[in-house]
Write a protein that holds these residues in place. Structure first.
Motif, mmCIF file in Angstrom:
data_model
loop_
_atom_site.group_PDB
_atom_site.id
_atom_site.type_symbol
_atom_site.label_atom_id
_atom_site.label_comp_id
_atom_site.label_asym_id
_atom_site.label_seq_id
_atom_site.Cartn_x
_atom_site.Cartn_y
_atom_site.Cartn_z
ATOM 1 N N ILE A 151 20.228 1.585 66.058
ATOM 2 C CA ILE A 151 21.381 2.291 65.483
ATOM 3 C C ILE A 151 22.273 1.320 64.709
ATOM 4 C CG2 ILE A 151 23.506 3.536 66.045
ATOM 5 C CD1 ILE A 151 21.950 4.762 68.425
ATOM 6 N N GLU A 152 22.519 0.154 65.282
ATOM 7 C CA GLU A 152 23.353 -0.849 64.607
ATOM 8 C C GLU A 152 22.679 -1.356 63.335
ATOM 9 O OE1 GLU A 152 24.055 -3.772 67.603
ATOM 10 O OE2 GLU A 152 25.703 -2.642 68.525
ATOM 11 N N LEU A 153 21.358 -1.510 63.375
ATOM 12 C CA LEU A 153 20.633 -1.973 62.187
ATOM 13 C C LEU A 153 20.665 -0.915 61.092
ATOM 14 C CD1 LEU A 153 18.909 -4.345 61.115
ATOM 15 C CD2 LEU A 153 16.893 -3.080 61.871
ATOM 16 N N ALA A 154 20.586 0.359 61.467
ATOM 17 C CA ALA A 154 20.662 1.436 60.479
ATOM 18 C C ALA A 154 22.034 1.435 59.794
ATOM 19 C CB ALA A 154 20.401 2.783 61.140
ATOM 20 N N GLU A 155 23.092 1.240 60.577
ATOM 21 C CA GLU A 155 24.438 1.163 60.009
ATOM 22 C C GLU A 155 24.550 -0.020 59.056
ATOM 23 O OE1 GLU A 155 26.806 0.914 63.496
ATOM 24 O OE2 GLU A 155 26.733 3.069 63.923
ATOM 25 N N ARG A 156 23.968 -1.149 59.457
ATOM 26 C CA ARG A 156 23.972 -2.345 58.611
ATOM 27 C C ARG A 156 23.166 -2.110 57.343
ATOM 28 N NH1 ARG A 156 20.729 -7.814 60.209
ATOM 29 N NH2 ARG A 156 20.997 -8.927 58.224
ATOM 30 N N PHE A 157 22.050 -1.390 57.461
ATOM 31 C CA PHE A 157 21.193 -1.098 56.310
ATOM 32 C C PHE A 157 21.952 -0.276 55.269
ATOM 33 C CE2 PHE A 157 17.265 1.476 54.848
ATOM 34 C CZ PHE A 157 17.027 0.601 53.797
ATOM 35 N N HIS A 158 22.696 0.718 55.709
ATOM 36 C CA HIS A 158 23.480 1.531 54.775
ATOM 37 C C HIS A 158 24.559 0.698 54.083
ATOM 38 C CE1 HIS A 158 22.075 5.729 55.223
ATOM 39 N NE2 HIS A 158 21.655 5.319 56.414
ATOM 40 N N ARG A 159 25.238 -0.162 54.834
ATOM 41 C CA ARG A 159 26.246 -1.036 54.217
ATOM 42 C C ARG A 159 25.588 -2.000 53.240
ATOM 43 N NH1 ARG A 159 28.016 -1.428 59.654
ATOM 44 N NH2 ARG A 159 27.154 -3.535 59.769
ATOM 45 N N PHE A 160 24.448 -2.516 53.621
ATOM 46 C CA PHE A 160 23.706 -3.497 52.824
ATOM 47 C C PHE A 160 23.327 -2.912 51.470
ATOM 48 C CE2 PHE A 160 19.698 -5.664 51.706
ATOM 49 C CZ PHE A 160 20.072 -6.994 51.839
ATOM 50 N N VAL A 161 22.760 -1.709 51.467
ATOM 51 C CA VAL A 161 22.351 -1.058 50.221
ATOM 52 C C VAL A 161 23.572 -0.670 49.394
ATOM 53 C CG1 VAL A 161 21.195 0.959 49.246
ATOM 54 C CG2 VAL A 161 20.150 -0.268 51.162
ATOM 55 N N SER A 162 24.619 -0.206 50.078
ATOM 56 C CA SER A 162 25.836 0.187 49.368
ATOM 57 C C SER A 162 26.480 -0.999 48.660
ATOM 58 C CB SER A 162 26.832 0.809 50.348
ATOM 59 O OG SER A 162 28.033 1.160 49.698
ATOM 60 N N ASP A 163 26.451 -2.183 49.286
ATOM 61 C CA ASP A 163 27.028 -3.380 48.670
ATOM 62 C C ASP A 163 26.241 -3.800 47.438
ATOM 63 O OD1 ASP A 163 29.009 -3.508 50.546
ATOM 64 O OD2 ASP A 163 28.016 -5.010 51.806
ATOM 65 N N GLY A 164 24.926 -3.573 47.464
ATOM 66 C CA GLY A 164 24.100 -3.842 46.283
ATOM 67 C C GLY A 164 23.933 -5.295 45.924
ATOM 68 N N LYS A 165 24.031 -6.184 46.899
ATOM 69 C CA LYS A 165 23.933 -7.623 46.628
ATOM 70 C C LYS A 165 22.652 -8.187 47.239
ATOM 71 C CE LYS A 165 28.961 -8.192 46.657
ATOM 72 N NZ LYS A 165 30.121 -8.849 47.326
ATOM 73 N N THR A 166 21.895 -8.926 46.439
ATOM 74 C CA THR A 166 20.669 -9.559 46.913
ATOM 75 C C THR A 166 20.986 -10.958 47.427
ATOM 76 O OG1 THR A 166 19.325 -8.345 45.304
ATOM 77 C CG2 THR A 166 18.351 -10.324 46.275
ATOM 78 N N PRO A 167 20.707 -11.249 48.702
ATOM 79 C CA PRO A 167 21.005 -12.576 49.261
ATOM 80 C C PRO A 167 20.186 -13.669 48.581
ATOM 81 C CG PRO A 167 20.531 -10.977 50.991
ATOM 82 C CD PRO A 167 20.135 -10.338 49.698
ATOM 83 N N ALA A 168 20.691 -14.882 48.663
ATOM 84 C CA ALA A 168 19.961 -16.031 48.123
ATOM 85 C C ALA A 168 18.710 -16.288 48.965
ATOM 86 C CB ALA A 168 20.865 -17.264 48.126
ATOM 87 N N ALA A 169 17.738 -16.941 48.359
ATOM 88 C CA ALA A 169 16.493 -17.252 49.057
ATOM 89 C C ALA A 169 16.711 -18.354 50.083
ATOM 90 C CB ALA A 169 15.430 -17.682 48.057
ATOM 91 N N VAL A 170 16.102 -18.179 51.243
ATOM 92 C CA VAL A 170 16.112 -19.195 52.297
ATOM 93 C C VAL A 170 14.675 -19.319 52.798
ATOM 94 C CG1 VAL A 170 16.982 -19.886 54.555
ATOM 95 C CG2 VAL A 170 18.480 -18.652 52.969
ATOM 96 N N TYR A 171 14.076 -20.482 52.610
ATOM 97 C CA TYR A 171 12.670 -20.652 52.960
ATOM 98 C C TYR A 171 12.469 -20.803 54.467
ATOM 99 C CZ TYR A 171 7.955 -22.447 53.300
ATOM 100 O OH TYR A 171 6.649 -22.612 53.655
ATOM 101 N N SER A 172 11.427 -20.131 54.986
ATOM 102 C CA SER A 172 11.004 -20.309 56.374
ATOM 103 C C SER A 172 9.499 -20.070 56.437
ATOM 104 C CB SER A 172 11.738 -19.341 57.315
ATOM 105 O OG SER A 172 11.338 -18.007 57.062
ATOM 106 N N LYS A 173 8.901 -20.297 57.573
ATOM 107 C CA LYS A 173 7.452 -20.175 57.733
ATOM 108 C C LYS A 173 6.951 -18.766 57.396
ATOM 109 C CE LYS A 173 3.748 -20.877 61.100
ATOM 110 N NZ LYS A 173 3.418 -21.265 62.504
ATOM 111 N N LYS A 174 7.743 -17.755 57.725
ATOM 112 C CA LYS A 174 7.303 -16.372 57.496
ATOM 113 C C LYS A 174 7.174 -16.047 56.012
ATOM 114 C CE LYS A 174 12.003 -14.474 57.866
ATOM 115 N NZ LYS A 174 12.908 -13.630 58.682
ATOM 116 N N CYS A 175 7.782 -16.870 55.138
ATOM 117 C CA CYS A 175 7.692 -16.627 53.700
ATOM 118 C C CYS A 175 6.244 -16.685 53.207
ATOM 119 C CB CYS A 175 8.520 -17.654 52.929
ATOM 120 S SG CYS A 175 10.305 -17.537 53.217
#
Length: 212
Positions: A151-175
């Motif tokens: 539920i908290e992630l869904a709320e964050r997802f809506h805020r995230f899309v509404s803000d419309g900002k793409t975070p900077a790249a951060v390299y990790s093994k999963k990349c």
């Protein structure tokens, strides 16, 4: 509660939990990129979705059900949902790889559970994740903690899309297994990054993929 006009894709919860930048590239910038891993996963999902519903002695399996939740403000479809004769319901999500270190797959499954509970007016206590790489099905308890995280992630997802900002790249093994590695170019982030090292790693990854 969200209105239908505000609904986002359920898969975005998994993307956001896995990597916010990947989530932004898909759900904000509307990009999509496919690599060996996503292509293999797509083919496997098409096989799952292409199968007809089936019934056995105590269980009926429905595939590719359209689902939605007003609580989470999401919509999507299931891989498979098992309906048992004793009333138990178990959604099953199929994954190409193997279990991950974080809960991105679990929250995607829990979101499906919440959608089904709203639509069927039933309580669902568990779901299942099937990983093709290890050929194993893992039952996932739908705990209060997992519901809260979803539920908290869904709320964050809506805020995230509404803000419309793409975070900077951060390299990790999963990349290395991400289909957006060429568009995202995460190894360019930070100091002392080498283009030669990047090319060598990409070549090794290609050889490794062919060997699987």
């Amino acid at each position: 509660m969200y209105s239908e006009s505000d609904y986002l894709l359920l898969s975005g919860l998994q993307h956001l939990r896995f990597c916010p930048r990947q989530c932004a590239l898909i759900h904000i910038e509307q990009q999509w990129s496919e690599n060996f891993f996503t292509a293999a996963g797509r083919v496997q999902h098409e096989k799952v979705h292409g199968n007809m519903a089936e019934s056995r002695k105590t269980v009926k399996t429905e595939r590719n059900l359209k689902i939605a939740s007003a609580l989470l403000g999401i919509t999507g479809c299931t891989d498979a949902v098992e309906f048992y004769s004793d009333g138990k319901i178990i959604p099953v999500e199929y994954k190409h790889g193997k279990p991950k270190e974080n809960t991105c797959d679990e929250v995607q499954l829990c979101a499906q559970v919440i959608c089904l509970e709203e639509m069927l007016c039933r309580t669902i206590d568990e779901g299942a994740l099937f990983y093709f790489k290890i050929r194993r099905r893992i039952l996932i308890p739908i705990t209060d903690e997992l519901r809260k995280e979803t539920i908290e992630l869904a709320e964050r997802f809506h805020r995230f899309v509404s803000d419309g900002k793409t975070p900077a790249a951060v390299y990790s093994k999963k990349c290395e297994s991400c289909s957006f590695i060429d568009e995202c170019f995460p190894e360019s982030a930070g100091k002392n990054k080498s283009a030669v090292d990047y090319i060598r790693r990409r070549l090794r990854q290609g050889v490794s993929a062919l060997d699987e």
